[in-house]
Write a protein that holds these residues in place. Structure first.
Motif, mmCIF file in Angstrom:
data_model
loop_
_atom_site.group_PDB
_atom_site.id
_atom_site.type_symbol
_atom_site.label_atom_id
_atom_site.label_comp_id
_atom_site.label_asym_id
_atom_site.label_seq_id
_atom_site.Cartn_x
_atom_site.Cartn_y
_atom_site.Cartn_z
ATOM 1 N N LYS A 12 -65.141 -21.693 29.449
ATOM 2 C CA LYS A 12 -64.446 -21.771 30.455
ATOM 3 C C LYS A 12 -65.384 -21.522 31.936
ATOM 4 O O LYS A 12 -66.230 -20.685 31.799
ATOM 5 N N ALA B 265 -63.778 -15.877 26.243
ATOM 6 C CA ALA B 265 -63.116 -16.997 25.390
ATOM 7 C C ALA B 265 -61.397 -16.457 25.628
ATOM 8 O O ALA B 265 -60.211 -16.837 24.856
ATOM 9 N N ASN B 266 -61.662 -14.830 24.560
ATOM 10 C CA ASN B 266 -60.323 -14.467 24.811
ATOM 11 C C ASN B 266 -58.967 -13.765 25.408
ATOM 12 O O ASN B 266 -58.238 -13.382 25.253
ATOM 13 N N SER C 258 -68.235 -20.509 26.309
ATOM 14 C CA SER C 258 -66.295 -20.121 25.914
ATOM 15 C C SER C 258 -65.512 -21.607 26.944
ATOM 16 O O SER C 258 -64.342 -21.567 25.925
ATOM 17 N N THR D 110 -68.919 -14.695 25.124
ATOM 18 C CA THR D 110 -68.226 -15.280 25.017
ATOM 19 C C THR D 110 -66.988 -15.567 24.247
ATOM 20 O O THR D 110 -66.258 -15.608 25.077
ATOM 21 N N ALA E 116 -72.948 -17.498 28.034
ATOM 22 C CA ALA E 116 -71.491 -17.025 27.661
ATOM 23 C C ALA E 116 -70.693 -18.162 28.673
ATOM 24 O O ALA E 116 -69.319 -18.235 27.824
#
Length: 243
Positions: free
Chosen positions: A225, A192-193, A223, A188, A219
């Protein structure tokens, strides 16, 4: 004892039966048009059935449940196998396919038609480390990359993994059965990053590999996304079974 175990939302379940086929422990049946968990003792909690459910009716929850009992699972599978055809019995015999010892017979490769020197294989690994638990969350190579998340055993079962799957992808590997903890939190954070373009999951056909698929799915959801993602299943004989 408190442990992870599947939960079925009957309102979402359409009775397709894909989860029953995906569960190699034989923990699921279709009754009155809905999936049902036969016994807590049959469910290992790895979630191999989750990615097969088209309506997302199956989730993992942590609750009080009887311990997973591999001996009971073996008896259940043997009982079901006795009712199947001989070819199905051969596939089902011996308990959990992920732990069953087997020899894999290979057809000898044809002799080359020329005497040209063979070209050595080239590694397509694009980064280090590659183990999910060791890789830094904010590593620069995650920027604008296509991600391959592969179960450890796929590299040994599928001969052309570098050329067919790892090339031009950042590769992360892991084993949900042997590694402690859950990959979903780390994955995740990575998704996410970073600017990830797509995710491909490479798993074995054995049920314990369902854990890595479930971790990726979790994940992606956590996230925020929902990237393009796909799953490729490798058989224990080294063939691509599903893509």
């Amino acid at each position: 004892m408190k442990r992870n175990i599947i939960k079925i939302d009957e309102e979402k379940c359409n009775g397709c039966g894909l989860c029953v086929t995906a569960c190699h422990e034989g923990a699921l049946v279709i009754e009155n048009g809905k999936a049902k968990l036969i016994s807590d003792s049959y469910c290992d909690g790895l979630g191999n059935c989750l990615p097969e459910c088209p309506t997302n009716a199956i989730t993992i929850e942590e609750r009080e449940a009887d311990a997973y009992d591999e001996e009971l699972v073996k008896k259940n599978i043997a009982m079901k196998a006795a009712k199947q055809t001989p070819s199905v019995q051969h596939h089902m015999h011996g308990g959990c396919p992920g732990s069953r010892a087997m020899a894999i017979k290979k057809t000898p490769a044809a002799e080359p038609v020329t005497n040209a020197a063979s070209v050595p294989a080239v590694s397509e690994l694009m980064q280090w480390p590659c183990q999910i638990k060791l890789v830094p969350v904010n590593a620069p190579y995650f920027d604008n990359c296509d991600l391959l998340i592969a179960a450890d055993c796929t590299a040994y079962a599928y001969a052309n993994i570098h050329k067919d799957f790892m090339k031009n992808r950042i590769t992360l590997i892991g084993c949900p059965k042997l590694d402690e903890g859950d990959y979903s939190e780390k994955l995740t954070a990575i998704i996410a990053n970073n600017n990830i373009n797509s995710v491909k999951v490479l798993r074995m056909e054995v049920p314990c590999c369902g854990g890595i698929v479930n971790a990726v799915k979790t994940a992606l959801i956590n996230s925020g996304k929902m990237l393009p993602w796909s799953i490729v299943t490798i058989g224990t004989n080294g063939e691509v079974l599903q893509s």
